[in-house]
Design a protein around this motif. Structure first.
Motif, PDB file in Angstrom:
ATOM      1  N   HIS A 138      -3.886  12.504  14.008  1.00 14.08           N
ATOM      2  CA  HIS A 138      -3.679  13.574  13.053  1.00 14.08           C
ATOM      3  C   HIS A 138      -2.964  13.026  11.844  1.00 14.08           C
ATOM      4  CE1 HIS A 138      -5.110  17.480  14.413  1.00 14.08           C
ATOM      5  NE2 HIS A 138      -4.939  17.021  15.638  1.00 14.08           N
ATOM      6  N   TYR A 139      -3.413  13.546  10.726  1.00 14.41           N
ATOM      7  CA  TYR A 139      -2.826  13.101   9.477  1.00 14.41           C
ATOM      8  C   TYR A 139      -2.562  14.323   8.606  1.00 14.41           C
ATOM      9  CZ  TYR A 139      -4.409   8.515  10.993  1.00 14.41           C
ATOM     10  OH  TYR A 139      -4.595   7.365  11.717  1.00 14.41           O
ATOM     11  N   ARG A 140      -1.474  14.249   7.851  1.00 15.08           N
ATOM     12  CA  ARG A 140      -1.139  15.351   6.964  1.00 15.08           C
ATOM     13  C   ARG A 140      -0.976  14.834   5.541  1.00 15.08           C
ATOM     14  NH1 ARG A 140       4.073  15.391   5.084  1.00 15.08           N
ATOM     15  NH2 ARG A 140       5.699  14.264   6.241  1.00 15.08           N
ATOM     16  N   THR A 141      -1.002  15.748   4.604  1.00 12.09           N
ATOM     17  CA  THR A 141      -0.707  15.393   3.225  1.00 12.09           C
ATOM     18  C   THR A 141       0.806  15.346   3.051  1.00 12.09           C
ATOM     19  OG1 THR A 141      -0.596  17.684   2.473  1.00 12.09           O
ATOM     20  CG2 THR A 141      -2.771  16.639   2.459  1.00 12.09           C
ATOM     21  N   ASN A 172      -1.044  31.868  16.259  1.00 11.51           N
ATOM     22  CA  ASN A 172       0.089  32.655  16.742  1.00 11.51           C
ATOM     23  C   ASN A 172       0.415  32.373  18.208  1.00 11.51           C
ATOM     24  OD1 ASN A 172       0.439  33.797  14.241  1.00 11.51           O
ATOM     25  ND2 ASN A 172      -0.602  35.703  14.738  1.00 11.51           N
ATOM     26  N   ALA A 173      -0.579  31.934  18.982  1.00 12.84           N
ATOM     27  CA  ALA A 173      -0.344  31.613  20.391  1.00 12.84           C
ATOM     28  C   ALA A 173       0.587  30.415  20.556  1.00 12.84           C
ATOM     29  CB  ALA A 173      -1.669  31.338  21.097  1.00 12.84           C
ATOM     30  N   LEU A 174       0.734  29.597  19.502  1.00 14.58           N
ATOM     31  CA  LEU A 174       1.586  28.417  19.568  1.00 14.58           C
ATOM     32  C   LEU A 174       3.049  28.732  19.295  1.00 14.58           C
ATOM     33  CD1 LEU A 174      -0.648  25.782  17.723  1.00 14.58           C
ATOM     34  CD2 LEU A 174      -0.587  26.377  20.154  1.00 14.58           C
ATOM     35  N   ALA A 175       3.338  29.947  18.848  1.00  7.59           N
ATOM     36  CA  ALA A 175       4.710  30.371  18.548  1.00  7.59           C
ATOM     37  C   ALA A 175       5.389  29.411  17.574  1.00  7.59           C
ATOM     38  CB  ALA A 175       5.528  30.498  19.838  1.00  7.59           C
ATOM     39  N   LEU A 176       4.708  29.097  16.496  1.00  6.38           N
ATOM     40  CA  LEU A 176       5.267  28.236  15.463  1.00  6.38           C
ATOM     41  C   LEU A 176       6.301  29.012  14.660  1.00  6.38           C
ATOM     42  CD1 LEU A 176       1.856  26.786  14.180  1.00  6.38           C
ATOM     43  CD2 LEU A 176       3.386  25.753  15.874  1.00  6.38           C
ATOM     44  N   GLY A 227      -6.087  25.187   8.801  1.00 11.40           N
ATOM     45  CA  GLY A 227      -5.345  23.941   8.983  1.00 11.40           C
ATOM     46  C   GLY A 227      -5.141  23.186   7.685  1.00 11.40           C
ATOM     47  N   HIS A 228      -6.168  23.159   6.835  1.00 10.61           N
ATOM     48  CA  HIS A 228      -6.028  22.507   5.527  1.00 10.61           C
ATOM     49  C   HIS A 228      -4.958  23.189   4.684  1.00 10.61           C
ATOM     50  CE1 HIS A 228      -9.065  19.528   5.901  1.00 10.61           C
ATOM     51  NE2 HIS A 228     -10.112  20.337   5.839  1.00 10.61           N
ATOM     52  N   THR A 229      -4.904  24.519   4.720  1.00 12.34           N
ATOM     53  CA  THR A 229      -3.930  25.236   3.897  1.00 12.34           C
ATOM     54  C   THR A 229      -2.497  24.916   4.318  1.00 12.34           C
ATOM     55  OG1 THR A 229      -3.742  27.270   5.237  1.00 12.34           O
ATOM     56  CG2 THR A 229      -5.568  27.144   3.634  1.00 12.34           C
ATOM     57  N   LEU A 230      -2.322  24.423   5.556  1.00 13.48           N
ATOM     58  CA  LEU A 230      -1.002  24.047   6.063  1.00 13.48           C
ATOM     59  C   LEU A 230      -0.699  22.571   5.832  1.00 13.48           C
ATOM     60  CD1 LEU A 230      -0.943  25.954   9.492  1.00 13.48           C
ATOM     61  CD2 LEU A 230      -0.032  26.707   7.278  1.00 13.48           C
ATOM     62  N   GLY A 231      -1.690  21.825   5.320  1.00 16.15           N
ATOM     63  CA  GLY A 231      -1.456  20.418   5.015  1.00 16.15           C
ATOM     64  C   GLY A 231      -2.118  19.432   5.950  1.00 16.15           C
ATOM     65  N   LEU A 232      -2.947  19.903   6.875  1.00 19.45           N
ATOM     66  CA  LEU A 232      -3.642  18.990   7.775  1.00 19.45           C
ATOM     67  C   LEU A 232      -4.867  18.400   7.093  1.00 19.45           C
ATOM     68  CD1 LEU A 232      -3.546  20.874  11.192  1.00 19.45           C
ATOM     69  CD2 LEU A 232      -2.201  18.876  10.529  1.00 19.45           C
ATOM     70  N   ARG A 233      -4.987  17.091   7.161  1.00 21.66           N
ATOM     71  CA  ARG A 233      -6.193  16.418   6.669  1.00 21.66           C
ATOM     72  C   ARG A 233      -7.197  16.322   7.800  1.00 21.66           C
ATOM     73  NH1 ARG A 233      -6.143  11.211   3.122  1.00 21.66           N
ATOM     74  NH2 ARG A 233      -8.294  11.933   3.181  1.00 21.66           N
ATOM     75  N   ILE A 251      -2.401  20.766  18.999  1.00 20.78           N
ATOM     76  CA  ILE A 251      -1.180  21.490  19.341  1.00 20.78           C
ATOM     77  C   ILE A 251       0.047  20.619  19.095  1.00 20.78           C
ATOM     78  CG2 ILE A 251       0.090  22.554  21.252  1.00 20.78           C
ATOM     79  CD1 ILE A 251      -2.652  23.395  22.395  1.00 20.78           C
ATOM     80  N   THR A 252      -0.054  19.334  19.461  1.00 22.00           N
ATOM     81  CA  THR A 252       1.046  18.412  19.224  1.00 22.00           C
ATOM     82  C   THR A 252       1.356  18.310  17.725  1.00 22.00           C
ATOM     83  OG1 THR A 252       0.542  17.089  21.189  1.00 22.00           O
ATOM     84  CG2 THR A 252       1.817  16.014  19.449  1.00 22.00           C
ATOM     85  N   ALA A 253       0.305  18.181  16.919  1.00 19.48           N
ATOM     86  CA  ALA A 253       0.476  18.033  15.470  1.00 19.48           C
ATOM     87  C   ALA A 253       1.120  19.264  14.862  1.00 19.48           C
ATOM     88  CB  ALA A 253      -0.875  17.767  14.815  1.00 19.48           C
ATOM     89  N   LEU A 254       0.644  20.451  15.212  1.00 17.91           N
ATOM     90  CA  LEU A 254       1.174  21.678  14.625  1.00 17.91           C
ATOM     91  C   LEU A 254       2.612  21.943  15.076  1.00 17.91           C
ATOM     92  CD1 LEU A 254      -2.057  23.797  14.879  1.00 17.91           C
ATOM     93  CD2 LEU A 254      -0.834  23.290  12.759  1.00 17.91           C
ATOM     94  N   ASN A 255       2.906  21.643  16.324  1.00 15.58           N
ATOM     95  CA  ASN A 255       4.279  21.832  16.801  1.00 15.58           C
ATOM     96  C   ASN A 255       5.231  20.852  16.124  1.00 15.58           C
ATOM     97  OD1 ASN A 255       4.602  23.982  18.820  1.00 15.58           O
ATOM     98  ND2 ASN A 255       3.046  22.862  19.961  1.00 15.58           N
ATOM     99  N   TYR A 256       4.761  19.649  15.818  1.00 16.87           N
ATOM    100  CA  TYR A 256       5.609  18.673  15.136  1.00 16.87           C
ATOM    101  C   TYR A 256       5.910  19.134  13.710  1.00 16.87           C
ATOM    102  CZ  TYR A 256       7.304  14.316  13.113  1.00 16.87           C
ATOM    103  OH  TYR A 256       8.076  13.378  12.478  1.00 16.87           O
ATOM    104  N   LEU A 257       4.906  19.669  13.036  1.00 18.51           N
ATOM    105  CA  LEU A 257       5.071  20.056  11.633  1.00 18.51           C
ATOM    106  C   LEU A 257       5.772  21.404  11.485  1.00 18.51           C
ATOM    107  CD1 LEU A 257       1.615  19.042  10.117  1.00 18.51           C
ATOM    108  CD2 LEU A 257       3.759  17.763  10.067  1.00 18.51           C
ATOM    109  N   TYR A 258       5.453  22.348  12.366  1.00 17.28           N
ATOM    110  CA  TYR A 258       5.922  23.724  12.157  1.00 17.28           C
ATOM    111  C   TYR A 258       6.552  24.363  13.402  1.00 17.28           C
ATOM    112  CZ  TYR A 258       3.233  23.288   7.864  1.00 17.28           C
ATOM    113  OH  TYR A 258       2.749  22.876   6.641  1.00 17.28           O
TER     114      TYR A 258
END
Length: 252
Positions: free
Chosen positions: A77-80, A117-121, A184-190, A245-252
């Motif tokens: 996973h990569y982000r901007t 929303n299921a990830l409870a970010l 995902g892009h709108t949150l910064g995920l490439r 899930i790992t990527a989104l939990n790390y970022l948010y």
């Protein structure tokens, strides 16, 4: 593989003039900034006076400038460098009436919101119109079967997602997958395979500070390994993978 369609955007209008700064000069700066940030020139696309990278992620002038600022990280996973700020806690996604008229797109949006929303970010998504929004995204339609969005800027998620009405003829899982991907892009995920899009036959090249590896996620491409892969499989589940899930939990 289900390949995303070429992006299409509508700017100020084909018959209007004098609606803002000269888009050509702005685009020249955006292109220059992106190349300096590490994007390959053949990965950049200008459509209707808007600049895109990875074929579906719009980059504004402000966002391109932010990509030149020092960021953390190194280089599945990569982000901007641009992420959504901590002041944003509730993102409201507001579909147009036209979008709502397509049942598969509309249901796909509900499922995509449920995915996040299921990830409870720390960020909660809601379907608008509603109140208490700290950021808003307009969910619109376009032609074809792809989608387009963009990266965060100024601490806010990208404000517009466009989904092709041709997806009405595809499964609900396909609609869920494409919409979840564009959010995902709108949150910064490439794209997780930005460097080697074997399935699509496109290599986007390295992206310097614009492609920061997210710790805990793979650094190699796996078919079906991420909802953020550039190409959509023919029979997607529409659900996040473990690395998503790992990527989104790390970022948010």
């Amino acid at each position: 593989m289900f390949q995303r369609a070429a992006v299409l955007v509508v700017s100020c209008g084909t018959v209007l003039v004098g609606c803002g700064p000269d888009p050509k000069s702005e685009n020249q700066e955006i292109l220059s900034n992106l190349i300096e940030a590490g994007f390959a020139a053949d990965d950049l696309l200008v459509v209707d006076e808007a600049v895109y990278v990875e074929r579906d992620a719009h980059v504004s002038l402000e966002a391109s400038r932010e990509m030149l600022q020092p960021g953390e990280g190194s280089a599945e996973h990569y982000r901007t460098t641009n992420l959504v700020g901590t002041s944003v806690t509730k993102i409201c996604i507001n579909p147009t009436s036209t979008f709502n008229s397509y049942s598969q797109l509309s249901q796909g949006l509900d499922l995509a919101i449920q995915n996040y929303n299921a990830l409870a970010l720390r960020i909660f998504f809601a379907r608008g119109p509603t109140t208490g929004c700290t950021a808003n995204i307009s969910m619109q339609t376009t032609t074809g079967v792809g989608g387009s969005a963009g990266f965060p800027s100024g601490g806010l998620p990208y404000g517009t997602i466009r989904i092709g009405t041709g997806l009405q003829s595809y499964s609900l899982d396909m609609n869920e997958h494409v919409i979840t991907h564009e959010i995902g892009h709108t949150l910064g995920l490439r794209h997780s395979d930005y460097y080697s899009q074997v399935g699509c036959g496109v290599n986007e090249g390295t992206a310097g500070v614009g492609a920061i590896h997210i710790p805990g996620t793979p650094t190699t491409f796996t078919v079906g390994g991420s909802i953020m892969n550039s190409c959509t499989p023919s029979n997607p589940t529409g659900e996040f993978t473990s690395s998503d899930i790992t990527a989104l939990n790390y970022l948010y």
